[in-house]
Design a protein around this motif. Structure first.
Motif, PDB file in Angstrom:
ATOM      1  N   SER A   2     -13.019   2.064   3.984  1.00 35.35           N
ATOM      2  CA  SER A   2     -13.951   2.370   2.905  1.00 35.35           C
ATOM      3  C   SER A   2     -15.012   1.274   2.791  1.00 35.35           C
ATOM      4  CB  SER A   2     -13.174   2.464   1.596  1.00 35.35           C
ATOM      5  OG  SER A   2     -14.046   2.446   0.497  1.00 35.35           O
ATOM      6  N   ASN A   3     -16.216   1.683   2.392  1.00 40.26           N
ATOM      7  CA  ASN A   3     -17.268   0.684   2.163  1.00 40.26           C
ATOM      8  C   ASN A   3     -17.069  -0.043   0.836  1.00 40.26           C
ATOM      9  OD1 ASN A   3     -17.957   2.771   0.421  1.00 40.26           O
ATOM     10  ND2 ASN A   3     -20.129   2.680   0.898  1.00 40.26           N
ATOM     11  N   LEU A   4     -16.013   0.290   0.123  1.00 39.35           N
ATOM     12  CA  LEU A   4     -15.682  -0.390  -1.126  1.00 39.35           C
ATOM     13  C   LEU A   4     -15.182  -1.808  -0.870  1.00 39.35           C
ATOM     14  CD1 LEU A   4     -15.522   0.164  -4.166  1.00 39.35           C
ATOM     15  CD2 LEU A   4     -13.206   1.009  -3.800  1.00 39.35           C
ATOM     16  N   TYR A   5     -14.676  -2.019   0.333  1.00 39.62           N
ATOM     17  CA  TYR A   5     -14.120  -3.326   0.703  1.00 39.62           C
ATOM     18  C   TYR A   5     -14.789  -3.853   1.962  1.00 39.62           C
ATOM     19  CZ  TYR A   5     -10.481  -1.978  -2.551  1.00 39.62           C
ATOM     20  OH  TYR A   5      -9.811  -1.590  -3.674  1.00 39.62           O
ATOM     21  N   SER A   6     -14.688  -5.152   2.124  1.00 40.49           N
ATOM     22  CA  SER A   6     -15.141  -5.773   3.369  1.00 40.49           C
ATOM     23  C   SER A   6     -13.983  -6.599   3.915  1.00 40.49           C
ATOM     24  CB  SER A   6     -16.374  -6.645   3.134  1.00 40.49           C
ATOM     25  OG  SER A   6     -16.087  -7.689   2.229  1.00 40.49           O
ATOM     26  N   LEU A   7     -13.962  -6.759   5.207  1.00 45.91           N
ATOM     27  CA  LEU A   7     -12.925  -7.533   5.878  1.00 45.91           C
ATOM     28  C   LEU A   7     -13.588  -8.746   6.511  1.00 45.91           C
ATOM     29  CD1 LEU A   7      -9.973  -7.737   6.839  1.00 45.91           C
ATOM     30  CD2 LEU A   7     -10.638  -6.383   8.823  1.00 45.91           C
ATOM     31  N   GLU A   8     -13.212  -9.923   6.035  1.00 40.36           N
ATOM     32  CA  GLU A   8     -13.788 -11.154   6.560  1.00 40.36           C
ATOM     33  C   GLU A   8     -12.674 -12.124   6.901  1.00 40.36           C
ATOM     34  OE1 GLU A   8     -16.730 -12.720   3.870  1.00 40.36           O
ATOM     35  OE2 GLU A   8     -17.502 -10.723   3.449  1.00 40.36           O
ATOM     36  N   GLY A  10      -9.870 -11.741   8.324  1.00 36.11           N
ATOM     37  CA  GLY A  10      -8.537 -11.254   8.007  1.00 36.11           C
ATOM     38  C   GLY A  10      -8.258 -11.061   6.527  1.00 36.11           C
ATOM     39  N   VAL A  11      -9.269 -11.240   5.677  1.00 38.63           N
ATOM     40  CA  VAL A  11      -9.093 -11.089   4.231  1.00 38.63           C
ATOM     41  C   VAL A  11      -9.908  -9.887   3.752  1.00 38.63           C
ATOM     42  CG1 VAL A  11      -9.467 -12.173   1.979  1.00 38.63           C
ATOM     43  CG2 VAL A  11      -8.738 -13.565   3.929  1.00 38.63           C
ATOM     44  N   ILE A  12      -9.242  -9.000   3.023  1.00 37.12           N
ATOM     45  CA  ILE A  12      -9.926  -7.844   2.448  1.00 37.12           C
ATOM     46  C   ILE A  12     -10.423  -8.231   1.057  1.00 37.12           C
ATOM     47  CG2 ILE A  12      -9.648  -5.480   1.617  1.00 37.12           C
ATOM     48  CD1 ILE A  12      -7.556  -5.080   3.792  1.00 37.12           C
ATOM     49  N   ALA A  13     -11.712  -7.993   0.809  1.00 38.09           N
ATOM     50  CA  ALA A  13     -12.314  -8.334  -0.488  1.00 38.09           C
ATOM     51  C   ALA A  13     -13.215  -7.186  -0.934  1.00 38.09           C
ATOM     52  CB  ALA A  13     -13.128  -9.619  -0.360  1.00 38.09           C
ATOM     53  N   MET A  14     -13.424  -7.103  -2.244  1.00 34.16           N
ATOM     54  CA  MET A  14     -14.337  -6.109  -2.787  1.00 34.16           C
ATOM     55  C   MET A  14     -15.726  -6.350  -2.210  1.00 34.16           C
ATOM     56  SD  MET A  14     -14.537  -3.565  -5.083  1.00 34.16           S
ATOM     57  CE  MET A  14     -13.149  -3.854  -6.155  1.00 34.16           C
ATOM     58  N   SER A  15     -16.396  -5.288  -1.854  1.00 37.03           N
ATOM     59  CA  SER A  15     -17.733  -5.404  -1.285  1.00 37.03           C
ATOM     60  C   SER A  15     -18.679  -6.065  -2.289  1.00 37.03           C
ATOM     61  CB  SER A  15     -18.274  -4.023  -0.921  1.00 37.03           C
ATOM     62  OG  SER A  15     -19.636  -4.108  -0.568  1.00 37.03           O
ATOM     63  N   PRO A  16     -19.486  -7.001  -1.848  1.00 41.30           N
ATOM     64  CA  PRO A  16     -20.463  -7.611  -2.754  1.00 41.30           C
ATOM     65  C   PRO A  16     -21.539  -6.619  -3.189  1.00 41.30           C
ATOM     66  CG  PRO A  16     -20.766  -8.406  -0.510  1.00 41.30           C
ATOM     67  CD  PRO A  16     -19.526  -7.569  -0.508  1.00 41.30           C
ATOM     68  N   ASP A  17     -21.632  -5.467  -2.520  1.00 42.14           N
ATOM     69  CA  ASP A  17     -22.611  -4.441  -2.880  1.00 42.14           C
ATOM     70  C   ASP A  17     -22.173  -3.607  -4.081  1.00 42.14           C
ATOM     71  OD1 ASP A  17     -24.240  -5.244  -0.772  1.00 42.14           O
ATOM     72  OD2 ASP A  17     -23.297  -3.839   0.623  1.00 42.14           O
ATOM     73  N   ARG A  18     -20.888  -3.714  -4.476  1.00 40.27           N
ATOM     74  CA  ARG A  18     -20.399  -2.944  -5.625  1.00 40.27           C
ATOM     75  C   ARG A  18     -20.915  -3.578  -6.909  1.00 40.27           C
ATOM     76  NH1 ARG A  18     -17.370   1.135  -7.534  1.00 40.27           N
ATOM     77  NH2 ARG A  18     -15.934   0.754  -9.256  1.00 40.27           N
ATOM     78  N   MET A  19     -21.487  -2.738  -7.792  1.00 41.53           N
ATOM     79  CA  MET A  19     -22.064  -3.227  -9.041  1.00 41.53           C
ATOM     80  C   MET A  19     -21.001  -3.544 -10.087  1.00 41.53           C
ATOM     81  SD  MET A  19     -25.451  -0.827  -9.491  1.00 41.53           S
ATOM     82  CE  MET A  19     -24.514   0.665  -9.668  1.00 41.53           C
TER      83      MET A  19
END
Length: 104
Positions: A2-8, A10-19
């Protein structure tokens, strides 16, 4: 994924694009319970960046590049099917009944 999360690294984090700082509330009916049933209902994972709440129940299938925003409720009638067409944008919508899109 999902574009709701980003993987950096090895760590999954909420996308910085989410308001919004929270994850959307997503409720899926029993037709989505088994992973194989879940996967066959999505040509690609919808765009969820601006989604607040999603409820889906019944025989519902999503095309490619679908965007869901705000509150979206999709309810297929018993024995009926709803096909969300590719490239659709559903924003603060309720979809119920049946909707079949057939290629010709």
């Amino acid at each position: 994924m999902s574009n709701l999360y980003s993987l950096e690294e090895g760590v999954i984090a909420m996308s910085p694009d989410r308001m919004f700082p929270s994850t959307p509330l997503i409720k899926l009916g029993p037709d989505f319970k088994r992973i194989q049933d879940f996967l066959k209902r999505f040509q690609t994972i919808p765009d969820l960046l601006e989604l607040d709440h999603l409820t889906v129940t019944g025989d519902v299938h999503f095309g490619r590049d679908v965007s869901l925003r705000g509150t979206v409720i999709i309810i297929a009638n018993h024995g009926e099917r709803i096909d969300i067409p590719s490239n659709s944008l559903l924003e603060n919508k309720i979809v119920s009944g049946n909707l079949r899109i057939l290629d010709h």
